[in-house]
Design a protein around this motif. Structure first.
Motif: not given
Length: 311
Positions: A131-132, A144, A156, A158, A181-185
């Motif tokens: 995802v990243r 990630t 998740y 890394v 996990g990635p934060a919500r934009a």
């Protein structure tokens, strides 16, 4: 002047031209010798410069803008490599180091230990997706990866990855680390702030278009603006489509009548599609243009484009 004399003058011209060319060649030889003798007198360094330089040197004018040089290693994103490793690592076990998944994980990261899960305590992931990816340094990446399980859990990890100098080789350099996990934009205000009447000409035209595009009910071409080419989905995935909501950027989309020819509007369409498996809410971005008292589709977001007719 008599014809005979003209012929004589013409025959005499070539030797003169040849002599001029010979004289030019002699001058170049003399200049080259002069440059070489001067270089010898000046020393070995100047001599090397003189030998390597041609008779004429053209220097490119310096550019005001620096030229961006991107190495192959910087351009090679190892996200897919990390994804394959994490998928194999999560499906392997130290108790069965000879399994196919364990051998794959060890081939990608020989120095990373395999997990040792309790039998049946942790199900295998249903899907693993990168995802990243972020480049940390020269050839060093942190990828990630998300692991989704059948029971709805999402974890998740890394993974540190090194990219080779050529950008054609990778290596996992450490064990995966569990992370949040990635934060919500934050989502900005939608530009589609104009509500389009459901019984207006534009909504009706959109409904007919999606009926042809998604269910095969009619020809798609009849709803397209001139020059636009868009193939319908084949085979048709749905049996019925209903427009739920249409929002626009321009006020002209909400007008009671179709505006003047050439007027273009951008709309966001929410449709409900049905098939034997159930109901599916779908969303599309469209650009429509007015022509001859009707709305025609000029572009469909994220569709397969031909001749630039759709995006």
């Amino acid at each position: 002047m008599s014809p005979g004399k003209q012929a004589s003058a013409s025959e005499a011209a070539p030797p003169v031209a040849a002599g001029a060319r010979l004289e030019k060649m002699r001058r170049r030889v003399r200049l080259s010798r002069l440059a070489l003798f001067t270089a010898i007198a000046a020393g070995p360094v100047s001599l090397g410069v003189a030998v390597m330089s041609g008779p004429t040197t053209v220097a490119a004018a310096p550019s005001d803008k620096p030229t961006a040089v991107r190495s192959a290693a910087a351009a090679a994103d190892p996200a897919g490599y990390a994804q394959v490793f994490v998928d194999a690592w999560l499906r392997s076990s130290a108790d069965d180091a000879n399994s196919a998944q364990a051998r794959l994980a060890q081939s990608l990261a020989p120095d990373v230990d395999l997990p040792d899960p309790v039998v049946s305590a942790q199900p295998k992931p249903a899907a693993v997706t990168a995802v990243r990816s972020a480049q940390r340094g020269d050839g060093e990446w942190a990828v990630t990866v998300a692991a989704q399980y059948a029971d709805g859990r999402l974890r998740y990890f890394v993974v540190p990855v090194t990219a080779g100098a050529s950008g054609a080789s990778f290596a996992v350099t450490g064990a995966p680390g569990a992370v949040a996990g990635p934060a919500r934009a934050a989502v900005g205000k939608s530009p589609y702030g104009v509500s389009v009447p459901s019984d207006g000409d534009l909504s009706l035209a959109v409904g007919e278009f999606f009926g042809a595009y998604l269910t095969g009910a009619g020809e798609v071409d009849r709803y397209l603006a001139p020059g636009v080419k868009l193939s319908p989905i084949s085979p048709a995935p749905y049996t019925a489509v209903a427009v739920q909501r249409v929002s626009a950027v321009e006020e002209a989309a909400a007008a009671g009548k179709v505006p003047a020819d050439g007027t273009a509007v951008r709309v966001l369409v929410q449709v409900e599609a049905r098939d034997s498996g159930g109901r599916w809410p779908l969303g599309y971005g469209l650009t429509l243009k007015a022509r001859s008292g009707r709305w025609e589709v000029a572009a469909l977001e994220s569709a397969t484009a031909q001749d630039g007719g759709a995006r």
